[in-house]
Scaffold this motif. Structure first.
Motif, short mmCIF file in Angstrom:
data_model
loop_
_atom_site.label_atom_id
_atom_site.label_comp_id
_atom_site.label_asym_id
_atom_site.label_seq_id
_atom_site.Cartn_x
_atom_site.Cartn_y
_atom_site.Cartn_z
N ARG A 45 -1.67 -0.91 -0.06
CA ARG A 45 -3.11 -1.08 0.07
C ARG A 45 -3.69 0.23 0.55
NH1 ARG A 45 -7.55 -2.02 3.29
NH2 ARG A 45 -6.46 -1.58 5.22
N LEU A 46 -4.70 0.72 -0.16
CA LEU A 46 -5.42 1.93 0.24
C LEU A 46 -6.80 1.51 0.72
CD1 LEU A 46 -4.53 4.31 -2.74
CD2 LEU A 46 -3.32 4.02 -0.56
N LYS A 58 -8.10 0.33 -3.20
CA LYS A 58 -7.20 0.03 -4.31
C LYS A 58 -5.93 -0.62 -3.78
CE LYS A 58 -8.64 3.63 -7.49
NZ LYS A 58 -8.74 3.19 -8.84
N ARG A 59 -5.29 -1.40 -4.67
CA ARG A 59 -4.00 -2.04 -4.37
C ARG A 59 -3.03 -1.72 -5.48
NH1 ARG A 59 -3.71 -5.83 -0.47
NH2 ARG A 59 -5.66 -6.64 0.34
N GLY A 60 -1.74 -1.78 -5.14
CA GLY A 60 -0.72 -1.55 -6.16
C GLY A 60 0.66 -1.86 -5.64
N TRP A 73 8.33 10.14 2.12
CA TRP A 73 7.37 10.95 1.36
C TRP A 73 7.43 10.61 -0.12
CZ3 TRP A 73 3.79 12.40 4.32
CH2 TRP A 73 4.03 12.90 5.58
N ASP A 74 8.65 10.33 -0.61
CA ASP A 74 8.80 9.90 -2.01
C ASP A 74 8.08 8.58 -2.24
OD1 ASP A 74 10.62 11.98 -3.06
OD2 ASP A 74 12.03 11.14 -1.62
N LEU A 78 5.02 8.03 -4.86
CA LEU A 78 5.06 7.04 -5.93
C LEU A 78 3.93 6.04 -5.80
CD1 LEU A 78 8.90 6.43 -6.13
CD2 LEU A 78 7.47 7.64 -7.79
N ALA A 79 3.59 5.66 -4.58
CA ALA A 79 2.47 4.74 -4.37
C ALA A 79 1.17 5.35 -4.87
CB ALA A 79 2.36 4.38 -2.88
N LEU A 80 0.92 6.59 -4.50
CA LEU A 80 -0.33 7.26 -4.93
C LEU A 80 -0.33 7.48 -6.44
CD1 LEU A 80 -0.76 9.81 -2.03
CD2 LEU A 80 -2.13 7.76 -2.48
N ARG A 81 0.81 7.87 -7.00
CA ARG A 81 0.89 8.08 -8.45
C ARG A 81 0.61 6.78 -9.19
NH1 ARG A 81 6.41 9.23 -11.34
NH2 ARG A 81 6.38 6.97 -11.18
#
Length: 89
Positions: A45-46, A58-60, A73-74, A78-81
């Motif tokens: 969740r952002l 945004k959610r993902g 950090w990875d 990946l979450a942001l990508r």
């Protein structure tokens, strides 16, 4: 849960600092249980920016994350990508 806070820190006064957003990364536990903790599935969740930090921008998800080979950090990358995508070409 992993929480990442992005904050603009004022060089003039701490009172002028402002939180720009928060990412909350939560392990759903399913894949972790199935793989003995080797892999994980995460809900992301952002938030919006202050003062609306409790509102979701945004959610993902991040699926099948290899916790033995990759670090936090990875996971954030990946979450942001996955959620934001390639915005700055």
């Amino acid at each position: 849960m992993i929480r990442v806070t992005v904050e603009l820190v004022s060089a003039i006064s701490p009172d002028r600092s402002k939180v720009l957003g928060v990412a909350e990364i939560t392990n759903d536990g399913e894949l972790s249980n199935q793989t003995g903790g080797n892999k994980g599935g995460y809900d992301i969740r952002l938030s919006k920016w202050a003062p609306k930090l409790k509102e979701t921008w945004k959610r993902g998800r991040v699926e099948n994350f290899d916790r033995q080979k990759r670090g936090s950090w990875d996971l954030l990358y990946l979450a942001l990508r996955n959620i934001v995508g390639y915005r700055n070409k």
